[in-house]
Design a protein around this motif. Sequence first.
Motif, mmCIF file in Angstrom:
data_model
loop_
_atom_site.group_PDB
_atom_site.id
_atom_site.type_symbol
_atom_site.label_atom_id
_atom_site.label_comp_id
_atom_site.label_asym_id
_atom_site.label_seq_id
_atom_site.Cartn_x
_atom_site.Cartn_y
_atom_site.Cartn_z
ATOM 1 N N LYS A 339 7.038 5.479 -32.016
ATOM 2 C CA LYS A 339 8.227 5.261 -31.330
ATOM 3 C C LYS A 339 7.933 5.303 -29.588
ATOM 4 O O LYS A 339 8.327 4.348 -28.799
ATOM 5 C CB LYS A 339 9.391 6.167 -31.654
ATOM 6 C CG LYS A 339 10.002 5.833 -33.043
ATOM 7 C CD LYS A 339 11.224 6.840 -33.039
ATOM 8 C CE LYS A 339 11.971 6.399 -34.266
ATOM 9 N NZ LYS A 339 13.132 7.696 -34.572
ATOM 10 N N LEU A 340 6.921 6.241 -29.342
ATOM 11 C CA LEU A 340 6.695 6.139 -27.965
ATOM 12 C C LEU A 340 5.981 4.904 -27.518
ATOM 13 O O LEU A 340 6.216 4.354 -26.707
ATOM 14 C CB LEU A 340 5.745 7.327 -27.679
ATOM 15 C CG LEU A 340 5.389 7.693 -26.242
ATOM 16 C CD1 LEU A 340 6.611 7.576 -25.355
ATOM 17 C CD2 LEU A 340 4.586 8.921 -26.151
ATOM 18 N N VAL A 341 5.065 4.367 -28.507
ATOM 19 C CA VAL A 341 4.387 3.208 -28.001
ATOM 20 C C VAL A 341 5.384 1.846 -28.042
ATOM 21 O O VAL A 341 5.395 1.029 -27.053
ATOM 22 C CB VAL A 341 3.335 2.719 -29.325
ATOM 23 C CG1 VAL A 341 2.844 1.425 -29.275
ATOM 24 C CG2 VAL A 341 1.961 3.909 -29.173
ATOM 25 N N ALA A 342 6.307 1.781 -28.868
ATOM 26 C CA ALA A 342 7.202 0.746 -28.791
ATOM 27 C C ALA A 342 8.247 0.876 -27.703
ATOM 28 O O ALA A 342 8.457 -0.181 -26.919
ATOM 29 C CB ALA A 342 8.175 1.054 -29.977
ATOM 30 N N ALA A 343 8.366 2.066 -27.249
ATOM 31 C CA ALA A 343 9.289 2.279 -25.638
ATOM 32 C C ALA A 343 8.231 1.754 -24.669
ATOM 33 O O ALA A 343 8.834 1.086 -23.732
ATOM 34 C CB ALA A 343 9.651 3.753 -25.695
ATOM 35 N N ILE A 344 7.062 2.239 -24.617
ATOM 36 C CA ILE A 344 6.464 1.805 -23.645
ATOM 37 C C ILE A 344 6.241 0.121 -23.499
ATOM 38 O O ILE A 344 6.315 -0.455 -22.342
ATOM 39 C CB ILE A 344 4.730 2.218 -23.754
ATOM 40 C CG1 ILE A 344 4.842 3.772 -23.536
ATOM 41 C CG2 ILE A 344 4.046 1.820 -22.721
ATOM 42 C CD1 ILE A 344 3.618 4.698 -23.700
ATOM 43 N N ALA A 345 6.080 -0.312 -24.776
ATOM 44 C CA ALA A 345 5.763 -1.923 -24.666
ATOM 45 C C ALA A 345 7.119 -2.467 -24.240
ATOM 46 O O ALA A 345 7.083 -3.578 -23.549
ATOM 47 C CB ALA A 345 5.674 -2.301 -26.147
ATOM 48 N N ARG A 346 8.285 -1.964 -24.339
ATOM 49 C CA ARG A 346 9.458 -2.506 -23.898
ATOM 50 C C ARG A 346 9.950 -2.312 -22.561
ATOM 51 O O ARG A 346 10.788 -2.984 -21.975
ATOM 52 C CB ARG A 346 10.636 -2.011 -24.878
ATOM 53 C CG ARG A 346 10.797 -2.127 -26.424
ATOM 54 C CD ARG A 346 12.234 -2.059 -27.084
ATOM 55 N NE ARG A 346 12.542 -0.559 -26.736
ATOM 56 C CZ ARG A 346 12.086 0.254 -27.757
ATOM 57 N NH1 ARG A 346 11.426 -0.097 -29.000
ATOM 58 N NH2 ARG A 346 12.493 1.588 -27.483
ATOM 59 N N THR A 347 8.962 -1.414 -21.898
ATOM 60 C CA THR A 347 9.458 -1.033 -20.511
ATOM 61 C C THR A 347 9.218 -2.088 -19.647
ATOM 62 O O THR A 347 8.314 -2.843 -19.452
ATOM 63 C CB THR A 347 8.489 0.049 -20.082
ATOM 64 O OG1 THR A 347 8.576 1.212 -21.105
ATOM 65 C CG2 THR A 347 9.027 0.491 -18.764
#
Length: 404
Positions: A339-347
């Motif tokens: 989830k953290l990786v996905a959040a970073i990618a969307r930033t």
Amino acid sequence: MDRMTRRTFLGAAATTAAGAAAGPWVLRAQAQGGPVKVGILLPYSGVYAVLGESITQAMELVFARESWTVAGRKIELIKEDTEAKPPVGIRKADKLIDSDKVDILTGPVHSGVLMGMRDKVHNSKTILIVSNAGADVISRERCSKWIFRTSFSNWQPNWPMGGWVAKNVSKEVFLVAPNYQAGKDMMTAFKETYLPAGGKVVAEDYPKLSETDYAPYLTKIKQSGAKAVYAFFSGSDAVNFVKQFDQFGLKQSIKLTGAGFLTEPDVLPAQGRSALGVITGHFYTPLLDNPVNKKFVADFKAKFGGKTPDGFAVQGYDTAEVIVRALKAVNGNTQDKDKLVAAIARTEFDSPRGRFRFDQKSHNVIQPFIYIREVKEVAGGLDNVPIDKVADVTDPGTGCTLPA
């Protein structure tokens, strides 16, 4: 050793049983209440010490704005000095991952350090936000789900410069850069557009990193007949090369151009008037006219004794901004790494350089612009004045298939 009585034994057993009954979520909750550990792997000594300083200062500026607390969790920075040496950097990376158990890792500056630590990062599923090192393959064949880059690929500042130099400066150029991954990558990218535009590379030379005497190389440049030089140097190497280029009397007949790191604000004061007229390509200049940059420059100068921020500082700013926004998006949960990786990618956000976003294909930053800049005298001294620009410079990402 203290003797354990039956009562203390039973008490300890009861405590252990209660913890087990409560389940692993209790342990995770306790971990989530602790600080977010951010490992910073940068050079604080050696040729690239000024780069590490700028990146770190801008990160601290952002975290201070958040009062060092994001989503209810304190931010703890654990800094390690790579000395810009791959063996040292790789050892320090192992320490941050295995001993300190950092939640997020950032750095390094040296491409050799990045390449040496890549597999460790990938195999341990450690989230790495690369805040400088530009090794192209990290956005290509050696990309990873766990690796993002907020700085640049070595290709990005140099690919637009090849065609521009051929059209506007000279069809004959001498290439010079330090003899390691970044130097080779940058010269290769330049040639990708320089040669098809009718340019001819008269010669190439690759001094060792941290060279202090460029006289032998400057002699070759003078004797080559080239009308222009395209160079990549950074830190103290950039200071020495630009000053010695001028002292050698080459400025009068040979135009000095290069990757933007050659004349960043971290080295311009030491280069002085020797840097006047040098033309470089970079994603940033402190003169950019946007509200975020104006505030960033003012805040940075106020916090760090009037120091002008450079591109390295912007990389640090954007790295910290990505961390802050991603942590808020997951409510501070660093245990669920997917989830953290996905959040970073969307930033995505407005950065001092322009609109910041990642290429979803490679996790490499898309440069809003690469500015062609010339060192000129402006109010307050020397600065890199934009004279042209190329929009939306995205690394090809060749060979990268995420999640990898």
